[in-house]
Enzyme design. Structure first.
Site, PDB file in Angstrom:
ATOM      1  N   HIS A  36       0.468  -7.785  -5.984  1.00 22.26           N
ATOM      2  CA  HIS A  36      -0.535  -8.844  -6.105  1.00 22.26           C
ATOM      3  C   HIS A  36      -0.267  -9.734  -7.315  1.00 22.26           C
ATOM      4  O   HIS A  36      -0.257  -9.267  -8.455  1.00 22.26           O
ATOM      5  CB  HIS A  36      -1.915  -8.193  -6.239  1.00 22.26           C
ATOM      6  CG  HIS A  36      -3.046  -9.147  -6.363  1.00 22.26           C
ATOM      7  ND1 HIS A  36      -3.868  -9.180  -7.458  1.00 22.26           N
ATOM      8  CD2 HIS A  36      -3.502 -10.101  -5.514  1.00 22.26           C
ATOM      9  CE1 HIS A  36      -4.793 -10.106  -7.288  1.00 22.26           C
ATOM     10  NE2 HIS A  36      -4.603 -10.682  -6.120  1.00 22.26           N
ATOM     11  N   ARG A  37      -0.008 -11.007  -7.049  1.00 19.24           N
ATOM     12  CA  ARG A  37       0.350 -11.979  -8.102  1.00 19.24           C
ATOM     13  C   ARG A  37       1.552 -11.495  -8.901  1.00 19.24           C
ATOM     14  O   ARG A  37       1.638 -11.688 -10.111  1.00 19.24           O
ATOM     15  CB  ARG A  37      -0.845 -12.256  -9.012  1.00 19.24           C
ATOM     16  CG  ARG A  37      -2.078 -12.754  -8.258  1.00 19.24           C
ATOM     17  CD  ARG A  37      -3.266 -13.030  -9.170  1.00 19.24           C
ATOM     18  NE  ARG A  37      -4.485 -13.202  -8.376  1.00 19.24           N
ATOM     19  CZ  ARG A  37      -5.716 -13.275  -8.867  1.00 19.24           C
ATOM     20  NH1 ARG A  37      -5.902 -13.210 -10.171  1.00 19.24           N
ATOM     21  NH2 ARG A  37      -6.748 -13.421  -8.069  1.00 19.24           N
ATOM     22  N   GLU A  45       2.619 -11.246  -3.446  1.00 22.88           N
ATOM     23  CA  GLU A  45       1.590 -12.229  -3.106  1.00 22.88           C
ATOM     24  C   GLU A  45       1.397 -13.117  -4.318  1.00 22.88           C
ATOM     25  O   GLU A  45       1.281 -12.617  -5.447  1.00 22.88           O
ATOM     26  CB  GLU A  45       0.285 -11.517  -2.737  1.00 22.88           C
ATOM     27  CG  GLU A  45      -0.849 -12.426  -2.318  1.00 22.88           C
ATOM     28  CD  GLU A  45      -1.741 -12.901  -3.459  1.00 22.88           C
ATOM     29  OE1 GLU A  45      -2.601 -13.765  -3.219  1.00 22.88           O
ATOM     30  OE2 GLU A  45      -1.574 -12.408  -4.599  1.00 22.88           O
ATOM     31  N   ASP A  70      -0.225 -17.234  -5.762  1.00 21.19           N
ATOM     32  CA  ASP A  70      -1.101 -18.375  -5.510  1.00 21.19           C
ATOM     33  C   ASP A  70      -0.397 -19.668  -5.880  1.00 21.19           C
ATOM     34  O   ASP A  70       0.316 -19.731  -6.886  1.00 21.19           O
ATOM     35  CB  ASP A  70      -2.372 -18.264  -6.356  1.00 21.19           C
ATOM     36  CG  ASP A  70      -3.115 -16.961  -6.118  1.00 21.19           C
ATOM     37  OD1 ASP A  70      -3.666 -16.796  -5.026  1.00 21.19           O
ATOM     38  OD2 ASP A  70      -3.117 -16.112  -7.039  1.00 21.19           O
ATOM     39  N   HIS A 116      -3.615 -19.336 -10.223  1.00 17.37           N
ATOM     40  CA  HIS A 116      -4.790 -18.937  -9.451  1.00 17.37           C
ATOM     41  C   HIS A 116      -6.044 -19.728  -9.799  1.00 17.37           C
ATOM     42  O   HIS A 116      -6.725 -20.256  -8.919  1.00 17.37           O
ATOM     43  CB  HIS A 116      -5.061 -17.444  -9.648  1.00 17.37           C
ATOM     44  CG  HIS A 116      -6.276 -16.961  -8.930  1.00 17.37           C
ATOM     45  ND1 HIS A 116      -7.547 -17.015  -9.471  1.00 17.37           N
ATOM     46  CD2 HIS A 116      -6.417 -16.411  -7.692  1.00 17.37           C
ATOM     47  CE1 HIS A 116      -8.425 -16.532  -8.601  1.00 17.37           C
ATOM     48  NE2 HIS A 116      -7.766 -16.154  -7.512  1.00 17.37           N
ATOM     49  N   GLU A 143      -0.475 -17.797  -1.084  1.00 17.81           N
ATOM     50  CA  GLU A 143      -1.846 -18.226  -0.830  1.00 17.81           C
ATOM     51  C   GLU A 143      -2.047 -19.664  -1.309  1.00 17.81           C
ATOM     52  O   GLU A 143      -1.815 -19.981  -2.478  1.00 17.81           O
ATOM     53  CB  GLU A 143      -2.862 -17.313  -1.512  1.00 17.81           C
ATOM     54  CG  GLU A 143      -4.290 -17.755  -1.222  1.00 17.81           C
ATOM     55  CD  GLU A 143      -5.357 -16.914  -1.880  1.00 17.81           C
ATOM     56  OE1 GLU A 143      -6.505 -17.393  -1.985  1.00 17.81           O
ATOM     57  OE2 GLU A 143      -5.055 -15.777  -2.284  1.00 17.81           O
ATOM     58  N   LYS A 175      -4.285 -22.125  -2.692  1.00 12.36           N
ATOM     59  CA  LYS A 175      -5.511 -22.007  -3.470  1.00 12.36           C
ATOM     60  C   LYS A 175      -6.128 -23.405  -3.614  1.00 12.36           C
ATOM     61  O   LYS A 175      -5.671 -24.221  -4.416  1.00 12.36           O
ATOM     62  CB  LYS A 175      -5.189 -21.412  -4.837  1.00 12.36           C
ATOM     63  CG  LYS A 175      -6.388 -21.141  -5.712  1.00 12.36           C
ATOM     64  CD  LYS A 175      -7.340 -20.139  -5.123  1.00 12.36           C
ATOM     65  CE  LYS A 175      -6.760 -18.753  -5.006  1.00 12.36           C
ATOM     66  NZ  LYS A 175      -7.763 -17.764  -4.524  1.00 12.36           N
ATOM     67  N   ASP A 203      -2.337  -4.636  -7.525  1.00 12.02           N
ATOM     68  CA  ASP A 203      -1.808  -4.997  -8.843  1.00 12.02           C
ATOM     69  C   ASP A 203      -0.730  -4.017  -9.299  1.00 12.02           C
ATOM     70  O   ASP A 203       0.120  -4.363 -10.112  1.00 12.02           O
ATOM     71  CB  ASP A 203      -2.932  -4.988  -9.890  1.00 12.02           C
ATOM     72  CG  ASP A 203      -4.014  -6.007  -9.609  1.00 12.02           C
ATOM     73  OD1 ASP A 203      -3.709  -7.079  -9.054  1.00 12.02           O
ATOM     74  OD2 ASP A 203      -5.186  -5.723  -9.931  1.00 12.02           O
TER      75      ASP A 203
END
Length: 249
Positions: free
Chosen positions: A14-15, A41, A43, A56, A116, A118, A239
Protein backbone atom coordinates in the site's frame (compact mmCIF):
# COMPACT_ATOMS: atom_id res chain seq x y z
CA UNK A 1 -15.89 -9.08 -22.14
CA UNK A 2 -12.42 -10.53 -21.41
CA UNK A 3 -9.99 -8.59 -19.26
CA UNK A 4 -6.18 -8.57 -19.34
CA UNK A 5 -4.68 -11.79 -18.03
CA UNK A 6 -3.75 -10.41 -14.61
CA UNK A 7 -2.27 -12.80 -12.08
CA UNK A 8 -2.90 -11.01 -8.80
CA UNK A 9 -0.60 -11.70 -5.88
CA UNK A 10 -2.13 -12.27 -2.48
CA UNK A 11 -0.31 -9.23 -1.11
CA UNK A 12 0.07 -5.73 -2.55
CA UNK A 13 2.17 -3.00 -0.92
CA UNK A 14 0.00 0.00 0.00
CA UNK A 15 1.55 3.26 -1.25
CA UNK A 16 4.73 1.25 -1.57
CA UNK A 17 6.12 -0.35 1.56
CA UNK A 18 4.62 2.45 3.63
CA UNK A 19 5.22 0.82 7.01
CA UNK A 20 8.96 1.06 6.39
CA UNK A 21 9.42 4.02 4.02
CA UNK A 22 7.63 7.30 3.29
CA UNK A 23 4.42 6.56 1.41
CA UNK A 24 4.07 7.07 -2.34
CA UNK A 25 7.79 7.63 -2.89
CA UNK A 26 10.40 5.99 -5.06
CA UNK A 27 12.04 4.82 -1.84
CA UNK A 28 8.85 3.06 -0.76
CA UNK A 29 8.59 1.21 -4.06
CA UNK A 30 12.25 0.21 -3.97
CA UNK A 31 11.71 -1.08 -0.43
CA UNK A 32 8.67 -3.06 -1.54
CA UNK A 33 10.63 -4.62 -4.38
CA UNK A 34 13.54 -5.46 -2.07
CA UNK A 35 11.24 -7.40 0.24
CA UNK A 36 9.76 -9.44 -2.60
CA UNK A 37 6.53 -7.57 -3.28
CA UNK A 38 5.48 -7.95 -6.91
CA UNK A 39 2.70 -5.32 -6.93
CA UNK A 40 2.28 -1.88 -5.37
CA UNK A 41 -0.69 0.43 -4.93
CA UNK A 42 -0.02 4.15 -5.46
CA UNK A 43 -2.00 7.39 -5.73
CA UNK A 44 -1.73 9.90 -8.56
CA UNK A 45 -2.99 13.46 -8.85
CA UNK A 46 -2.02 16.68 -10.58
CA UNK A 47 0.07 19.62 -9.48
CA UNK A 48 -1.25 23.06 -10.28
CA UNK A 49 0.77 23.10 -13.50
CA UNK A 50 -0.80 19.81 -14.64
CA UNK A 51 2.14 17.52 -13.83
CA UNK A 52 0.95 14.12 -12.55
CA UNK A 53 2.70 13.19 -9.31
CA UNK A 54 2.47 10.31 -6.86
CA UNK A 55 0.65 11.79 -3.88
CA UNK A 56 -2.40 11.06 -1.75
CA UNK A 57 -3.51 14.15 0.17
CA UNK A 58 -4.95 17.39 -1.18
CA UNK A 59 -2.27 19.19 0.83
CA UNK A 60 1.40 18.61 1.59
CA UNK A 61 1.53 19.18 5.35
CA UNK A 62 1.28 15.55 6.51
CA UNK A 63 4.03 14.12 4.32
CA UNK A 64 6.49 16.94 3.69
CA UNK A 65 8.37 19.78 5.37
CA UNK A 66 5.92 22.43 4.12
CA UNK A 67 2.22 23.23 4.05
CA UNK A 68 -0.29 24.28 1.44
CA UNK A 69 -2.34 22.76 -1.34
CA UNK A 70 -0.86 20.48 -3.96
CA UNK A 71 -2.99 22.33 -6.52
CA UNK A 72 -1.04 25.54 -5.82
CA UNK A 73 2.37 24.04 -6.65
CA UNK A 74 4.23 23.79 -9.92
CA UNK A 75 6.86 21.12 -10.43
CA UNK A 76 9.96 23.20 -9.53
CA UNK A 77 8.29 24.25 -6.26
CA UNK A 78 7.13 20.73 -5.48
CA UNK A 79 10.66 19.43 -6.11
CA UNK A 80 11.96 21.58 -3.27
CA UNK A 81 9.80 19.73 -0.75
CA UNK A 82 11.47 17.15 1.45
CA UNK A 83 8.97 14.29 1.45
CA UNK A 84 11.08 11.83 3.44
CA UNK A 85 12.34 13.52 6.58
CA UNK A 86 8.91 13.37 8.26
CA UNK A 87 9.19 9.58 8.19
CA UNK A 88 12.79 9.27 9.36
CA UNK A 89 16.30 10.66 8.97
CA UNK A 90 17.26 7.83 6.62
CA UNK A 91 14.87 9.29 4.05
CA UNK A 92 15.82 12.94 4.42
CA UNK A 93 16.04 14.59 1.02
CA UNK A 94 13.52 12.30 -0.70
CA UNK A 95 11.69 14.25 -3.40
CA UNK A 96 8.16 14.01 -4.71
CA UNK A 97 7.95 11.48 -7.54
CA UNK A 98 6.43 12.34 -10.88
CA UNK A 99 4.27 9.68 -12.47
CA UNK A 100 6.82 9.32 -15.26
CA UNK A 101 9.63 8.57 -12.80
CA UNK A 102 7.50 6.09 -10.90
CA UNK A 103 6.36 4.23 -14.00
CA UNK A 104 9.97 3.92 -15.14
CA UNK A 105 10.99 2.42 -11.78
CA UNK A 106 8.07 -0.01 -11.68
CA UNK A 107 8.78 -1.18 -15.19
CA UNK A 108 12.48 -1.64 -14.42
CA UNK A 109 11.53 -3.73 -11.38
CA UNK A 110 9.03 -5.78 -13.37
CA UNK A 111 6.30 -4.97 -10.86
CA UNK A 112 2.57 -4.61 -11.21
CA UNK A 113 0.78 -1.37 -10.36
CA UNK A 114 -2.62 -0.55 -8.95
CA UNK A 115 -2.76 3.16 -9.72
CA UNK A 116 -5.50 5.03 -7.87
CA UNK A 117 -6.80 8.18 -9.53
CA UNK A 118 -7.11 10.54 -6.58
CA UNK A 119 -9.64 13.27 -7.42
CA UNK A 120 -9.62 15.62 -4.47
CA UNK A 121 -12.23 18.34 -4.00
CA UNK A 122 -12.22 21.00 -6.71
CA UNK A 123 -9.95 19.03 -9.06
CA UNK A 124 -10.82 17.83 -12.56
CA UNK A 125 -11.27 14.11 -13.03
CA UNK A 126 -11.00 14.44 -16.81
CA UNK A 127 -7.73 16.39 -16.61
CA UNK A 128 -6.20 13.79 -14.31
CA UNK A 129 -7.22 10.94 -16.59
CA UNK A 130 -5.86 12.72 -19.66
CA UNK A 131 -2.44 13.21 -18.07
CA UNK A 132 -2.08 9.96 -16.12
CA UNK A 133 -3.80 7.10 -17.88
CA UNK A 134 -2.16 7.23 -21.35
CA UNK A 135 1.24 7.41 -19.67
CA UNK A 136 0.47 4.32 -17.59
CA UNK A 137 -0.84 2.46 -20.62
CA UNK A 138 2.32 3.27 -22.56
CA UNK A 139 4.65 2.25 -19.72
CA UNK A 140 3.21 -1.03 -18.50
CA UNK A 141 1.70 -4.10 -20.16
CA UNK A 142 -2.01 -4.77 -19.51
CA UNK A 143 -1.31 -7.71 -17.21
CA UNK A 144 0.64 -5.45 -14.81
CA UNK A 145 -1.76 -2.53 -14.48
CA UNK A 146 -5.04 -1.79 -12.71
CA UNK A 147 -6.48 1.73 -12.68
CA UNK A 148 -8.80 2.31 -9.72
CA UNK A 149 -10.76 5.16 -8.18
CA UNK A 150 -13.65 6.12 -5.94
CA UNK A 151 -14.58 8.69 -8.59
CA UNK A 152 -16.95 7.39 -11.26
CA UNK A 153 -16.22 10.29 -13.61
CA UNK A 154 -12.53 9.39 -13.56
CA UNK A 155 -13.30 5.73 -14.19
CA UNK A 156 -15.74 6.52 -17.00
CA UNK A 157 -13.18 8.79 -18.71
CA UNK A 158 -10.59 6.05 -18.31
CA UNK A 159 -12.84 3.44 -19.86
CA UNK A 160 -13.36 5.73 -22.87
CA UNK A 161 -9.61 5.63 -23.45
CA UNK A 162 -9.25 1.85 -23.43
CA UNK A 163 -11.59 -1.15 -23.65
CA UNK A 164 -11.85 -3.75 -20.92
CA UNK A 165 -9.67 -6.12 -22.94
CA UNK A 166 -6.82 -3.58 -22.79
CA UNK A 167 -7.19 -2.04 -19.34
CA UNK A 168 -8.44 -3.40 -16.02
CA UNK A 169 -10.51 -1.01 -13.93
CA UNK A 170 -10.97 -1.32 -10.18
CA UNK A 171 -13.97 0.31 -8.51
CA UNK A 172 -13.30 1.54 -4.98
CA UNK A 173 -15.90 1.22 -2.24
CA UNK A 174 -15.91 1.79 1.48
CA UNK A 175 -18.59 -0.85 1.97
CA UNK A 176 -20.27 -3.03 -0.65
CA UNK A 177 -23.83 -1.76 -0.46
CA UNK A 178 -26.69 -1.22 -2.84
CA UNK A 179 -25.65 -0.10 -6.28
CA UNK A 180 -22.25 -1.74 -6.34
CA UNK A 181 -23.21 -4.11 -9.15
CA UNK A 182 -24.57 -1.41 -11.45
CA UNK A 183 -21.41 0.68 -11.03
CA UNK A 184 -19.18 -2.27 -11.89
CA UNK A 185 -21.31 -3.38 -14.84
CA UNK A 186 -21.44 0.08 -16.39
CA UNK A 187 -17.66 0.49 -16.12
CA UNK A 188 -16.89 -3.07 -17.26
CA UNK A 189 -14.83 -3.41 -14.11
CA UNK A 190 -12.21 -6.04 -13.47
CA UNK A 191 -12.07 -5.70 -9.70
CA UNK A 192 -13.81 -4.43 -6.59
CA UNK A 193 -11.66 -2.73 -3.95
CA UNK A 194 -13.25 -2.50 -0.51
CA UNK A 195 -12.45 -1.52 3.08
CA UNK A 196 -11.80 -4.88 4.74
CA UNK A 197 -13.38 -3.73 7.99
CA UNK A 198 -16.73 -3.19 6.27
CA UNK A 199 -16.93 -6.41 4.28
CA UNK A 200 -19.64 -8.94 4.98
CA UNK A 201 -19.63 -12.55 3.94
CA UNK A 202 -22.76 -11.92 1.87
CA UNK A 203 -21.17 -9.00 0.03
CA UNK A 204 -17.97 -10.92 -0.58
CA UNK A 205 -19.88 -13.88 -1.99
CA UNK A 206 -21.90 -11.63 -4.31
CA UNK A 207 -18.78 -9.99 -5.71
CA UNK A 208 -17.04 -13.30 -6.28
CA UNK A 209 -20.13 -14.96 -7.75
CA UNK A 210 -20.31 -12.15 -10.31
CA UNK A 211 -16.74 -12.87 -11.38
CA UNK A 212 -14.91 -9.82 -10.04
CA UNK A 213 -11.53 -9.89 -8.37
CA UNK A 214 -11.83 -8.64 -4.78
CA UNK A 215 -9.05 -6.55 -3.25
CA UNK A 216 -9.16 -5.24 0.32
CA UNK A 217 -7.58 -2.13 1.77
CA UNK A 218 -5.80 -1.62 4.23
CA UNK A 219 -5.38 -4.59 6.58
CA UNK A 220 -2.29 -4.70 8.78
CA UNK A 221 -3.36 -7.37 11.29
CA UNK A 222 -3.10 -10.79 9.62
CA UNK A 223 -4.95 -12.61 12.40
CA UNK A 224 -7.93 -10.28 12.26
CA UNK A 225 -7.98 -10.55 8.48
CA UNK A 226 -7.69 -14.34 8.29
CA UNK A 227 -11.39 -15.10 7.89
CA UNK A 228 -11.58 -12.96 4.75
CA UNK A 229 -9.25 -15.33 2.92
CA UNK A 230 -11.74 -18.06 3.71
CA UNK A 231 -14.53 -15.93 2.28
CA UNK A 232 -12.69 -15.68 -1.04
CA UNK A 233 -10.85 -12.35 -0.99
CA UNK A 234 -8.15 -12.32 -3.68
CA UNK A 235 -5.63 -9.77 -2.39
CA UNK A 236 -4.82 -7.60 0.61
CA UNK A 237 -3.39 -4.12 0.05
CA UNK A 238 -1.28 -3.67 3.19
CA UNK A 239 1.23 -1.20 4.58
CA UNK A 240 3.36 -4.18 5.69
CA UNK A 241 2.73 -7.25 3.51
CA UNK A 242 5.53 -9.25 5.13
CA UNK A 243 3.40 -9.62 8.28
CA UNK A 244 0.91 -11.71 6.30
CA UNK A 245 3.25 -14.22 4.70
CA UNK A 246 2.94 -16.86 7.42
CA UNK A 247 -0.84 -16.35 7.57
CA UNK A 248 -1.74 -16.90 3.92
CA UNK A 249 -4.20 -19.67 3.04
Amino acid sequence: MPHPDISLPRLIAHRGLSAHAPENTLAAVRAAHATGCTWVELDVQLLGDGTPVIWHDAGVRRCSDASGRLADLDLPTARRLDVGAWFGDAFRGERIATLAEMLKLIDECGMGLNLELKVNRGRSAAALVEEAVPAALDALPPERLIISSFNDDALACTRELAPASRLALGVLFEGIGRGWRSRCTELEAFSVHADWRRLSRRGTTAVKDDGYALLCYTPNDPAAFAHLWQWGVDAAISDDPSRFISHLP
